[in-house]
Design a protein around this motif. Structure first.
Motif, PDB file in Angstrom:
ATOM      1  N   GLY A 222      10.478 -78.787 106.268  1.00  0.00           N
ATOM      2  CA  GLY A 222      11.157 -78.499 107.528  1.00  0.00           C
ATOM      3  C   GLY A 222      10.575 -77.283 108.221  1.00  0.00           C
ATOM      4  N   THR A 223      10.240 -76.257 107.434  1.00  0.00           N
ATOM      5  CA  THR A 223       9.624 -75.047 107.984  1.00  0.00           C
ATOM      6  C   THR A 223       8.287 -75.379 108.641  1.00  0.00           C
ATOM      7  OG1 THR A 223      10.694 -73.691 106.307  1.00  0.00           O
ATOM      8  CG2 THR A 223       8.782 -72.735 107.403  1.00  0.00           C
ATOM      9  N   LEU A 224       7.593 -76.370 108.099  1.00  0.00           N
ATOM     10  CA  LEU A 224       6.304 -76.795 108.635  1.00  0.00           C
ATOM     11  C   LEU A 224       6.443 -77.863 109.723  1.00  0.00           C
ATOM     12  CD1 LEU A 224       4.408 -77.045 105.234  1.00  0.00           C
ATOM     13  CD2 LEU A 224       4.210 -75.219 106.937  1.00  0.00           C
ATOM     14  N   ASN A 225       7.700 -78.125 110.136  1.00  0.00           N
ATOM     15  CA  ASN A 225       7.997 -79.151 111.146  1.00  0.00           C
ATOM     16  C   ASN A 225       7.536 -80.537 110.713  1.00  0.00           C
ATOM     17  OD1 ASN A 225       9.277 -77.398 112.975  1.00  0.00           O
ATOM     18  ND2 ASN A 225       7.287 -76.708 113.717  1.00  0.00           N
ATOM     19  N   LEU A 226       7.666 -80.820 109.409  1.00  0.00           N
ATOM     20  CA  LEU A 226       7.310 -82.129 108.869  1.00  0.00           C
ATOM     21  C   LEU A 226       8.581 -82.839 108.409  1.00  0.00           C
ATOM     22  CD1 LEU A 226       4.229 -81.081 106.723  1.00  0.00           C
ATOM     23  CD2 LEU A 226       4.181 -82.311 108.896  1.00  0.00           C
TER      24      LEU A 226
ATOM     25  N   ILE B 255       7.915 -87.441 104.212  1.00  0.00           N
ATOM     26  CA  ILE B 255       6.470 -87.316 103.973  1.00  0.00           C
ATOM     27  C   ILE B 255       6.194 -86.968 102.505  1.00  0.00           C
ATOM     28  CG2 ILE B 255       6.176 -84.862 104.518  1.00  0.00           C
ATOM     29  CD1 ILE B 255       3.609 -85.649 106.011  1.00  0.00           C
ATOM     30  N   LYS B 256       7.191 -86.412 101.821  1.00  0.00           N
ATOM     31  CA  LYS B 256       6.978 -86.000 100.428  1.00  0.00           C
ATOM     32  C   LYS B 256       6.670 -87.181  99.501  1.00  0.00           C
ATOM     33  CE  LYS B 256      11.922 -85.863  99.377  1.00  0.00           C
ATOM     34  NZ  LYS B 256      13.029 -84.956  99.172  1.00  0.00           N
ATOM     35  N   TYR B 257       6.991 -88.383  99.953  1.00  0.00           N
ATOM     36  CA  TYR B 257       6.731 -89.575  99.142  1.00  0.00           C
ATOM     37  C   TYR B 257       5.366 -90.197  99.451  1.00  0.00           C
ATOM     38  CZ  TYR B 257      11.717 -89.053  98.434  1.00  0.00           C
ATOM     39  OH  TYR B 257      12.963 -88.546  98.140  1.00  0.00           O
TER      40      TYR B 257
ATOM     41  N   ASP C  35      13.532 -77.359  96.788  1.00  0.00           N
ATOM     42  CA  ASP C  35      13.082 -76.588  97.953  1.00  0.00           C
ATOM     43  C   ASP C  35      12.082 -77.341  98.820  1.00  0.00           C
ATOM     44  OD1 ASP C  35      14.614 -74.393  97.234  1.00  0.00           O
ATOM     45  OD2 ASP C  35      12.994 -73.461  96.088  1.00  0.00           O
ATOM     46  N   VAL C  36      11.607 -78.507  98.380  1.00  0.00           N
ATOM     47  CA  VAL C  36      10.548 -79.222  99.096  1.00  0.00           C
ATOM     48  C   VAL C  36      10.974 -79.582 100.512  1.00  0.00           C
ATOM     49  CG1 VAL C  36       9.152 -81.331  99.155  1.00  0.00           C
ATOM     50  CG2 VAL C  36       9.395 -80.059  97.022  1.00  0.00           C
TER      51      VAL C  36
ATOM     52  N   LEU D 126      -1.638 -88.214  93.694  1.00  0.00           N
ATOM     53  CA  LEU D 126      -0.249 -87.774  93.570  1.00  0.00           C
ATOM     54  C   LEU D 126       0.386 -87.695  94.951  1.00  0.00           C
ATOM     55  CD1 LEU D 126      -0.694 -84.801  91.063  1.00  0.00           C
ATOM     56  CD2 LEU D 126      -0.012 -87.151  90.538  1.00  0.00           C
ATOM     57  N   THR D 127       1.706 -87.918  95.001  1.00  0.00           N
ATOM     58  CA  THR D 127       2.412 -87.768  96.270  1.00  0.00           C
ATOM     59  C   THR D 127       2.467 -86.283  96.644  1.00  0.00           C
ATOM     60  OG1 THR D 127       4.573 -87.481  95.235  1.00  0.00           O
ATOM     61  CG2 THR D 127       3.890 -89.763  95.759  1.00  0.00           C
ATOM     62  N   ILE D 128       2.871 -86.010  97.890  1.00  0.00           N
ATOM     63  CA  ILE D 128       3.019 -84.623  98.338  1.00  0.00           C
ATOM     64  C   ILE D 128       3.998 -83.896  97.422  1.00  0.00           C
ATOM     65  CG2 ILE D 128       3.796 -83.144 100.230  1.00  0.00           C
ATOM     66  CD1 ILE D 128       1.149 -84.675 100.804  1.00  0.00           C
ATOM     67  N   GLU D 129       5.113 -84.534  97.099  1.00  0.00           N
ATOM     68  CA  GLU D 129       6.113 -83.925  96.226  1.00  0.00           C
ATOM     69  C   GLU D 129       5.536 -83.643  94.833  1.00  0.00           C
ATOM     70  OE1 GLU D 129      10.767 -84.546  95.647  1.00  0.00           O
ATOM     71  OE2 GLU D 129       9.599 -86.285  94.992  1.00  0.00           O
ATOM     72  N   GLU D 130       4.759 -84.568  94.300  1.00  0.00           N
ATOM     73  CA  GLU D 130       4.146 -84.360  92.986  1.00  0.00           C
ATOM     74  C   GLU D 130       3.134 -83.220  93.028  1.00  0.00           C
ATOM     75  OE1 GLU D 130       4.503 -88.937  91.266  1.00  0.00           O
ATOM     76  OE2 GLU D 130       2.806 -88.397  92.543  1.00  0.00           O
TER      77      GLU D 130
END
Length: 116
Positions: free
Chosen positions: A103-107, A111-113, A97-98, A82-86
């Motif tokens: 962004g809070t994690l400085n990413l 990357i969610k895909y 909110d993803v 699964l992707t990060i978002e999934e």
């Protein structure tokens, strides 16, 4: 700001603490110690996964309750297919909110895909 006030946990004759620390927003901290030194116990007290401890945990001046905080263990807990978002969706995170969480994690949000 995260503040630990007289945080302490006893296991029979072993005591972790008391710990007093005040961490400012956007400050990163590493917890380093030998096996059995109390690193996991400290994290579990902060996240209320251990309830029979003494002391208080505050976030921005408000005493923390279990539902207000979570943590990621050092073991990979993501599904590789699964992707990060999934993966976020499986934990009931509102997908709107993803980007904020990343962004809070400085990413970067793209990357969610990607796959873990």
């Amino acid at each position: 700001m995260l503040e630990l006030v007289n945080l302490e946990k006893s296991y029979d004759d072993i005591v972790v603490g008391p710990i007093n620390i005040c961490l400012k927003s956007n400050q990163f901290v590493s917890i380093i110690g030998a096996s059995g030194a109390g690193k996991t116990t400290l994290v579990k007290m902060i996240t209320n996964n251990i309830l029979d401890y003494r002391g208080k945990v505050y976030f921005d001046g408000v005493e923390l309750k279990k539902e207000l905080i979570s943590y990621i263990t050092q073991k990979t807990m993501l599904f590789n297919h699964l992707t990060i978002e999934e993966n976020f969706a499986l934990s009931n995170v509102d997908l709107s909110d993803v980007d904020k969480i990343l962004g809070t994690l400085n990413l970067e949000s793209n990357i969610k895909y990607k796959y873990p």
